[in-house]
Design an enzyme around this catalytic site. Sequence first.
Site, PDB file in Angstrom:
ATOM      1  N   TYR A 159      50.836  43.940  50.488  1.00 27.33           N
ATOM      2  CA  TYR A 159      50.822  43.223  49.204  1.00 27.33           C
ATOM      3  C   TYR A 159      49.588  42.320  49.053  1.00 27.33           C
ATOM      4  CZ  TYR A 159      51.990  39.983  45.471  1.00 27.33           C
ATOM      5  OH  TYR A 159      51.912  39.192  44.344  1.00 27.33           O
ATOM      6  N   LYS A 163      46.425  42.799  46.411  1.00 24.15           N
ATOM      7  CA  LYS A 163      46.051  41.794  45.405  1.00 24.15           C
ATOM      8  C   LYS A 163      44.589  41.374  45.598  1.00 24.15           C
ATOM      9  CE  LYS A 163      48.506  40.293  42.621  1.00 24.15           C
ATOM     10  NZ  LYS A 163      48.866  40.840  41.286  1.00 24.15           N
TER      11      LYS A 163
END
Length: 369
Positions: A159, A163
């Site tokens: 994750y 990002k």
Amino acid sequence: MADSAQAQKLVYLVTGGCGFLGEHVVRMLLQQEPRLCELRIFDLHLDPWLEELKTGPVQVTAIQGDVTQAHEVAAAVAGAHVVIHTAGLVDVFGRASPETIHEVNVQGTQNVIEACVQSGTRFLVYTSSMEVVGPNVKGQPFYRGNENTPYEAAHRHPYPCSKALAERLVLEANGRKVRGGLPLVTCALRPTGIYGEGHQIMRDFYHQGLRLGGRLFRAIPASVEHGRVYVGNVAWMHVLVARELEHRAALMGGQVYFCYDNSPYKSYEDFNMEFLGPCGLRLVGARPLLPYWLLVLLAALNALLQWLLRPLLLYAPLLNPYTLAVANTTFTVSTDKAQRHFGYEPLFSWEESRTRTIRWVQAMEGSAQ
Ligand SMILES: NC(=O)c1ccc[n+]([C@@H]2O[C@H](COP(=O)([O-])OP(=O)(O)OC[C@H]3O[C@@H](n4cnc5c(N)ncnc54)[C@H](O)[C@@H]3O)[C@@H](O)[C@H]2O)c1
Ligand SMILES: CC(C)CCC[C@@H](C)[C@H]1CC[C@H]2[C@@H]3[C@H](O)C=C4C[C@@H](O)CC[C@]4(C)[C@H]3CC[C@]12C
């Protein structure tokens, strides 16, 4: 974009507009952007509440689509003046594969950028995350830092990796010529942990507390500060950035801004108790009930179980080595960059943010009150 001939004629696209943050951005735009004539809401899943928005003066267009499908994104972006890209796969629990997280968060963002370039859309606001910076894998504290605070941003989890990559794509796209020859203006907003009406993890903690007879058990030392920001203020920041990018392109283009407000600095659990306490829950223990080494062991056990059970079922508890590291590492921001660059002041005070969130928890079915 804002000359008198075009006043009241702006078309905005919000990707992920049915998500926790996306819904607040959508509602905030309808309340606070008088120049809006059409609001497009693009999401994998469209929610029923969208229907009630269609009766107002602004044309609300709901588009069911997938950011990983370039042609669907291109069709949604065509003719939009501003894109607010909040869609993303927010998964730190191992529900989705690393490949899927990359596809949605990185390829999806690349698709949005290309669609802007090809359709001549000049303003792109990206919802990034504090996770782009940290906490890092070494668990080093980031204590009330700002956008210029040196910090070793080293990630392994899919994750934050996704990002960080997506944010870089957005910032590097600033200045690219879009159709018609004008430059694309982009910037990225980095919320810390968002809370407020609709926050799923708060809901989970509330229900867990009810199951445990109105109690939650402290797991993290009260001294570990975790940055939190109210969803209404994050939404307001998006609306302001989208509005001001045009006027302050030279200053704001290619910039990152942490999302902040006056929410107090507290540990993750003590902060949650600001809302769950008035709803009848109690946090047991002034210090963590379990020693840290045991939590590390349990988190590792959960990761092992997740891996073993994957062929049979999805086991994705809140506690895993990554969430434990995030919750157990101080990460807070203290900055005024958004105020200096585009005049941001929180729209909601801490008291109002707290009251609104408490009311939302209280309204949940099965309130402990
Ligand atoms: N929640 C937080 O604390 C937090 C903090 C920092 C940053 N963010 C970022 O804010 C954004 C919104 O997060 P959220 O908490 O509202 O999450 P969310 O899951 O509630 O919302 C994400 C939305 O994106 C949509 N979406 C997912 N995959 C999609 C796809 N392939 N195509 C189209 N739409 C898709 C989902 O359906 C959902 O409506 C994310 O980009 C996230 O990384 C969230
Ligand atoms: C040790 C356990 C009992 C506590 C578990 C709490 C854990 C699930 C919470 C703690 C911190 C939370 C993250 C943090 O608020 C910020 C973000 C950034 C955002 O981009 C996505 C969500 C995320 C990672 C939160 C997820 C839930 C976390 C890890």
